[in-house]
Write a protein that holds these residues in place. Structure first.
Motif, PDB file in Angstrom:
ATOM      1  N   LYS B 245       9.146  -4.486 -10.627  1.00  0.00           N
ATOM      2  CA  LYS B 245      10.194  -3.692  -9.967  1.00  0.00           C
ATOM      3  C   LYS B 245       9.567  -2.733  -8.947  1.00  0.00           C
ATOM      4  O   LYS B 245      10.114  -2.514  -7.869  1.00  0.00           O
ATOM      5  N   LYS B 246       8.426  -2.180  -9.321  1.00  0.00           N
ATOM      6  CA  LYS B 246       7.728  -1.296  -8.371  1.00  0.00           C
ATOM      7  C   LYS B 246       7.329  -2.083  -7.118  1.00  0.00           C
ATOM      8  O   LYS B 246       7.464  -1.600  -5.993  1.00  0.00           O
ATOM      9  N   ALA B 247       6.815  -3.293  -7.362  1.00  0.00           N
ATOM     10  CA  ALA B 247       6.389  -4.132  -6.229  1.00  0.00           C
ATOM     11  C   ALA B 247       7.591  -4.475  -5.352  1.00  0.00           C
ATOM     12  O   ALA B 247       7.506  -4.451  -4.113  1.00  0.00           O
ATOM     13  N   TYR B 248       8.713  -4.779  -5.996  1.00  0.00           N
ATOM     14  CA  TYR B 248       9.925  -5.110  -5.235  1.00  0.00           C
ATOM     15  C   TYR B 248      10.328  -3.924  -4.351  1.00  0.00           C
ATOM     16  O   TYR B 248      10.601  -4.082  -3.156  1.00  0.00           O
ATOM     17  N   LEU B 249      10.329  -2.716  -4.957  1.00  0.00           N
ATOM     18  CA  LEU B 249      10.685  -1.515  -4.187  1.00  0.00           C
ATOM     19  C   LEU B 249       9.687  -1.277  -3.050  1.00  0.00           C
ATOM     20  O   LEU B 249      10.061  -0.871  -1.947  1.00  0.00           O
ATOM     21  N   ALA B 250       8.429  -1.545  -3.351  1.00  0.00           N
ATOM     22  CA  ALA B 250       7.384  -1.336  -2.339  1.00  0.00           C
ATOM     23  C   ALA B 250       7.570  -2.283  -1.158  1.00  0.00           C
ATOM     24  O   ALA B 250       7.473  -1.875   0.010  1.00  0.00           O
ATOM     25  N   PHE B 251       7.864  -3.562  -1.456  1.00  0.00           N
ATOM     26  CA  PHE B 251       8.086  -4.524  -0.371  1.00  0.00           C
ATOM     27  C   PHE B 251       9.303  -4.123   0.464  1.00  0.00           C
ATOM     28  O   PHE B 251       9.341  -4.324   1.671  1.00  0.00           O
ATOM     29  N   LYS B 252      10.298  -3.579  -0.233  1.00  0.00           N
ATOM     30  CA  LYS B 252      11.525  -3.172   0.456  1.00  0.00           C
ATOM     31  C   LYS B 252      11.258  -1.961   1.358  1.00  0.00           C
ATOM     32  O   LYS B 252      11.742  -1.900   2.491  1.00  0.00           O
ATOM     33  N   LYS B 253      10.476  -1.047   0.828  1.00  0.00           N
ATOM     34  CA  LYS B 253      10.212   0.192   1.572  1.00  0.00           C
ATOM     35  C   LYS B 253       9.226  -0.019   2.723  1.00  0.00           C
ATOM     36  O   LYS B 253       9.303   0.646   3.752  1.00  0.00           O
ATOM     37  N   PHE B 254       8.265  -0.919   2.515  1.00  0.00           N
ATOM     38  CA  PHE B 254       7.235  -1.147   3.550  1.00  0.00           C
ATOM     39  C   PHE B 254       7.256  -2.619   3.976  1.00  0.00           C
ATOM     40  O   PHE B 254       6.393  -3.404   3.560  1.00  0.00           O
ATOM     41  N   PRO B 255       8.228  -3.007   4.812  1.00  0.00           N
ATOM     42  CA  PRO B 255       8.355  -4.429   5.161  1.00  0.00           C
ATOM     43  C   PRO B 255       7.150  -4.982   5.928  1.00  0.00           C
ATOM     44  O   PRO B 255       6.918  -6.188   5.945  1.00  0.00           O
ATOM     45  N   GLU B 256       6.369  -4.063   6.549  1.00  0.00           N
ATOM     46  CA  GLU B 256       5.221  -4.550   7.333  1.00  0.00           C
ATOM     47  C   GLU B 256       4.047  -4.951   6.435  1.00  0.00           C
ATOM     48  O   GLU B 256       3.084  -5.548   6.887  1.00  0.00           O
TER      49      GLU B 256
END
Lengths: 569, 510
Positions: B245-256
């Protein structure tokens, strides 16, 4: 009105203000000291300059020349003294030390601010430090004091902040500054057990588990032990004795014992030792400041039941305690004109507790400031008293600064036992301008630092005790290697190895003639013909003998004798 | 007249053919400047099931020596030799002295670089999310997440991995867990049967083709995955339950950002001296070094597991190189070359620290061999690599972190031997190797450098509150001797067994 000023000051970043004021005031004093010719008036000032300069300018350049004194000043000064004019006029010391004075000022300011939360009072602390004439004098000259005090104050600040905030990086920085303090002056060594104890007690107070205490102490101690370890390692590699700094032939203790031929009047008497130190403090800090400092310290320790305040105070007091013990044990002597032998010597030891005096005064004023008195009159009286004391202190300090630097012209420095003999400059100049032609000069540097610096000759023209093999060979057969020989002819001669080895020797007289003597220094020049005759008798090639040939600047000591032999078929 | 001039220009003064020939000749000699390679023509081929190498061969370790490498090495050595002669002429130093001085400077630069990176890491927060932010995620917004678990002879830790995977806080229907198995690995297959897999787990029997490596298993599984994101977990890994879930949020927050590395720790850190030192090393690496690399925007050598990728990124880079035994480090570089950044999430995966001397040496040999392979592959076209990786700064960072690590580890062994010789026998030749200021730099690098790096390991352990391990980190220099031995072994293996995968045995702590 006052509130308006207070808010204005509160908004200012006082670190920059302190930095700027330090640059301006210390710059003026450095100029003053230099124009009075006092930058290199003490033997130690010349020694420090030479230690650093020899790293780049010596028969054997390199770190082996740093010597067995606490090395930080010498190491840091290397790039500054490499510039010839900065070495000659001694300004290299100020250029290095001015930033450390700023560190000292800001550390005291931040330390006071940590406990008072009052920028104005803390700023007063920095101003009191900045207006001390002797601290400014010692910053303007190549001496260890400013470096030591800056690191000491930074240690006190970071330890106090660590105790207050538990910020781990503060503890690491404290460790680093303890290490730098031990490398600055021997007084710093006392900080090692002291800070260890403070950290240990604080961890116990926080009820930390054994493993965390152990880990914290390891991390705290590593930079400290690294500093001490480097001193041991250096002693082991260069002096073949890890304790060379304490008991070696060229340790500062030995130098002190040679120079201080006068007896110690404080040895074995704690009260007398204390009295001498306090009187020295009167000169260094001013009488009013000393008394106020002592009274404030007592009040501060009574009112502040804070481990952080106590720890900072103990750290700031440590040099006084260290020197008190050293003076009591007779390891060093201190003289003040009020007592026997009615001279000045090591009076600067009285300066080292200046941090505690200022810290205590500021905290004392803060205690008053925070105390609630009933009634307007009492409150106004309290505020008036604080303002009056503050203004009095500033006025006293500034007038003391003015008096010492512009009226008295730092007469204490010229009057100390370790001030150099003015005739040294004359004979050094006379020698280098009127007599010296070429070749190496055999000299025992421990006695002749001022002569070497004042001669304005390159330091690789000299062969002395830190040139090891060159020194040993030259001491044994000086006429082959050194064209000139310099000896002591005063009371120091008993410690001068060249004097002991060759004075009165008919062999020496055969190859050297005295050309200059001022009662304390005697200079000999080689008798070339005698050396050529000596060479012919032993089938030596005179073109390979360093003392006879200007072009021979360097040689390899390990095979020079082979090289001098004429090759016969 | 005009016609005559034109004719002359075309027939007599036309140098285009010559220019073309000269250019071809130049590129033949300076082959490392000639790119793209013919294997790069066309898109990434995911249908290649012979060895599951999807990458263009020039980006793979399938074959180590290409003309590109040879021409680069020859030209590099020639220029170095000429510079050496000039330097020798100017200074009078012997070649050995020069080389010694050069390596001392390399040491010094490495020390300064690491200090610089760590200083950046100290003030760089890892990507993190609060429990509130994690709880606020609605199940329906979560994408399908693939977990790849390559297994081989892991029968001892099957129960542990099952427990760890079922503890993951992610809707099971959105989990795509693929376990890869070798068909002849009966103990592991039986152990899985014994445990019984939940419905959202699937097993995949790998085709019996060479090479028999973990990256090949990943490539096979990659073709079957259905997630938008994927993560690799090795057999013994225990990730924090909310990591996905953390990774999912991270990908969402930092799309680059193309992939997220997590922090690694060991659950058997206290088992013995090796695991203690291993843990100290990891604490430094994942808490003080990688965050610094990330802050500075340098390429990051990834770890072999607990790295979260976007599927599209893996597709674009051509998945893993099945021939590279440090496929993690290699793919980290390729991702950076493609213009993606790597982030680090504040989520920990627990793994098993190799506890046996032999096992540790084998594992580290493989890593170092993989670093050599990665260096060879990426330096086939050095200038192209420099441009793709983000300029000279990033190129130098790669040189220091990947080939530099290998070289330094081997040199350590050499210099420590010299030190022991010097203190025991005082041979004169050693003094000649360190002239003038080089002696000071080498002393500084050796004494201060070793103390600083040991201190970093201590700090790493302290930062992770592994207080009991702090004192053991003082033994790090001995650990570096083991590292030097393993690296030397890796350098030998690159010639003798280039693609051999020395399996790390797990479950020794059980």
């Amino acid at each position: 009105m006052l509130k308006k000023y207070y808010h204005f000051i509160s908004r200012l970043n006082l670190n920059y203000v302190i930095g700027a004021l330090t640059v301006i005031i210390s710059g003026i004093i450095a100029w003053r000291v230099n124009s009075l010719g006092l930058t290199t008036i003490l033997t130690d000032q010349n020694a420090h300059l030479n230690f650093a300069r020899l790293v780049t300018d010596s028969m054997t350049p390199g770190l082996s020349q740093i010597g067995f004194w606490p090395p930080l000043l010498h190491i840091l000064m290397v790039p500054f003294v490499a510039i010839d004019s900065w070495y000659r006029n001694g300004i290299a010391g100020y250029l290095l030390l001015a930033p450390f004075l700023i560190i000292a000022e800001i550390s005291i300011y931040k330390l006071c601010l940590l406990f008072t939360k009052n920028k104005l009072l803390s700023f007063l602390g920095a101003i009191l430090l900045l207006t001390n004439p002797y601290l400014l004098y010692l910053t303007a000259t190549p001496m260890m004091e400013t470096l030591y005090l800056a690191n000491l104050f930074a240690t006190a600040f970071f330890i106090a902040r660590w105790i207050t905030t538990n910020r781990f990086s503060d503890l690491l920085l404290a460790g680093l500054f303890v290490s730098l303090t031990t490398l600055s002056r021997f007084e710093g060594i006392l900080l090692v057990p002291l800070t260890f104890l403070i950290v240990f007690v604080q961890m116990l107070r926080r009820k930390k588990a054994y493993q965390e205490i152990e880990a914290t102490l390891i991390l705290f101690l590593i930079p400290i032990l690294m500093g001490i370890g480097l001193i041991f390692f250096y002693g082991w590699i260069i002096g073949n004795d890890p304790l060379a700094f304490a008991r070696g032939e060229f340790s500062p203790g030995v130098k002190t014992s040679i120079i201080e031929t006068e007896k110690s009047y404080t040895k074995g008497d704690l009260l007398t030792s204390f009295t001498y130190l306090i009187h020295a403090s009167y000169y260094m800090l001013g009488k009013f400041q000393v008394i106020l400092g002592i009274v404030s310290s007592i009040i501060m320790l009574l009112f502040y039941r804070s481990f952080a305040v106590w720890s900072a105070s103990v750290i700031l007091f440590s040099p006084f305690f260290f020197d008190l013990l050293a003076v009591f044990r007779g390891q060093v002597s201190i003289y003040v004109p009020e007592f026997l032998p009615y001279q000045f010597h090591n009076e600067r030891f009285g300066l080292y507790w200046i941090g505690l005096a200022i810290f205590a005064i500021i905290l004392f004023l803060n205690i008053l400031n925070q105390r609630n008195f009933q009634g307007n009159l009492a409150t106004i009286s309290k505020k008036t008293f604080i303002i009056l004391v503050s203004i009095t202190l500033i006025i006293l300090n500034i007038s003391y600064l003015y008096k010492i630097s512009f009226e008295d012209n730092f007469s204490v420095m010229g009057a100390t036992v370790s001030a150099i003999d003015p005739s040294i400059k004359d004979i050094a100049e006379n020698f280098s301008k009127e007599h010296y032609d070429f070749g190496k000069i055999l000299i025992m540097r421990i006695h002749f630092d001022p002569f070497i610096r004042e001669s304005e000759l390159s330091l690789n023209s000299y062969i002395f005790e830190a040139n090891y093999q060159y020194w040993e060979q030259s001491l044994e057969s000086p006429w082959l290697f050194t064209r000139w020989v310099v000896m002591s002819s005063n009371s120091l001669r008993a410690h001068d190895k060249i004097f002991q080895r060759w004075e009165g020797s008919p062999v020496f007289s055969k190859y050297y003639k005295a050309v200059l003597d001022n009662g304390s220094v005697r200079i000999y020049k080689i008798k070339e013909e005698a050396v050529r005759k000596y060479a012919n008798q032993r089938s030596l090639d005179t073109s390979k003998i360093p003392s006879l040939n200007e072009q021979i600047q360097y040689w390899k000591p390990e095979n020079i004798y082979e090289q001098m032999k004429i090759q016969t078929k | 007249m005009e016609k005559v001039v034109k004719l002359l220009q075309e027939q007599v003064f036309d140098f285009s053919f010559l220019k073309q020939q000269a250019s071809l000749l130049f590129l033949k000699i300076f082959k490392f400047l000639d790119h793209p390679h013919h294997s790069e023509n066309g898109p990434v081929d995911f249908s290649h099931e012979g060895d599951f190498l999807f990458l263009p061969e020039i980006h793979s370790s399938k074959k180590h020596i290409y003309l590109e490498t040879i021409s680069f090495v020859v030209i590099f050595l020639s220029i170095s030799f000429i510079l050496l002669l000039i330097f020798r002429f100017l200074t009078g130093w012997s070649i050995i002295t020069f080389l010694s001085s050069f390596f001392v400077l390399v040491y010094f630069i490495l020390m300064v670089f690491k200090l610089w990176v760590v200083s950046k890491a100290l003030t760089f927060p890892l990507v993190d999310f609060t429990q509130e932010e994690i709880k606020a995620i609605k199940d329906k917004e979560l994408p399908v997440y693939t977990i790849l678990i390559p297994l081989y002879r892991e029968e001892k830790v099957i129960r542990q991995i099952m427990k760890a995977m079922t503890a993951i806080d992610y809707p099971p229907r959105k989990l795509d867990i693929i376990i890869t198995l070798e068909e002849y690995d009966h103990p592991t297959i039986n152990a899985i049967k014994e445990v019984g897999l939940p419905s959202h787990f699937k097993t995949l029997i790998l085709p019996d083709v060479q090479p028999k490596t973990k990256p090949k298993a990943l490539n096979v599984a990659f073709l079957k995955m259905r997630g938008k994101f994927l993560v690799i977990y090795d057999a013994e890994i225990i990730p924090e339950p909310d990591q996905l879930k953390k990774a999912y949020l991270a990908f969402k927050k930092f799309p680059e950002i193309g992939c997220f590395q997590t922090r690694l720790d060991h659950y058997n850190a206290h088992q013995n001296a090796i695991t203690k030192l291993f843990n100290a090393e990891f604490s430094f690496y994942y808490d003080l070094f990688l965050p610094g690399l990330q802050k500075l925007g340098y390429p990051i050598p990834l770890s072999g597991h607990s790295v979260h990728f976007k599927r599209e990124v893996i597709e674009r880079v051509g998945a893993w190189d099945p021939y590279n035994v440090a496929e993690d480090c290699d793919i980290g570089m390729r991702i950076h070359r493609m213009g993606y950044q790597t982030g680090i999430i504040n989520s920990t995966s627990l793994e098993e620290a190799t506890s046996g001397f032999k096992g540790w040496i084998m594992q580290r040999t493989r890593w170092m061999k993989g670093f050599i392979q990665t260096s060879i592959v990426h330096l086939r076209h050095p200038f192209r690599f420099k441009n793709e990786v983000g300029g000279w700064k990033n190129f130098l960072a790669f040189l220091i972190t990947v080939p530099g690590s290998v070289i330094i580890n081997v040199l350590n062994l050499f210099y420590w031997t010299l030190l022991v010789l010097w203190f025991s026998l005082h041979p004169a030749f050693i003094q000649d190797l360190f002239p003038g200021f080089i002696l000071y730099i080498s002393f500084f690098s050796f004494v201060i450098g070793n103390i600083i790096f040991t201190y970093f390991n201590l700090l790493g352990s302290y930062k992770r509150k592994q207080f009991a391990l702090v004192k053991y980190s003082l033994l790090s220099p001995f650990y570096w001797i083991l590292l030097a031995i393993a690296t030397t072994r890796g350098a030998i293996q690159i010639i003798t067994k280039p693609h051999h995968w020395e399996k790390t045995k797990h479950g020794t702590h059980l």
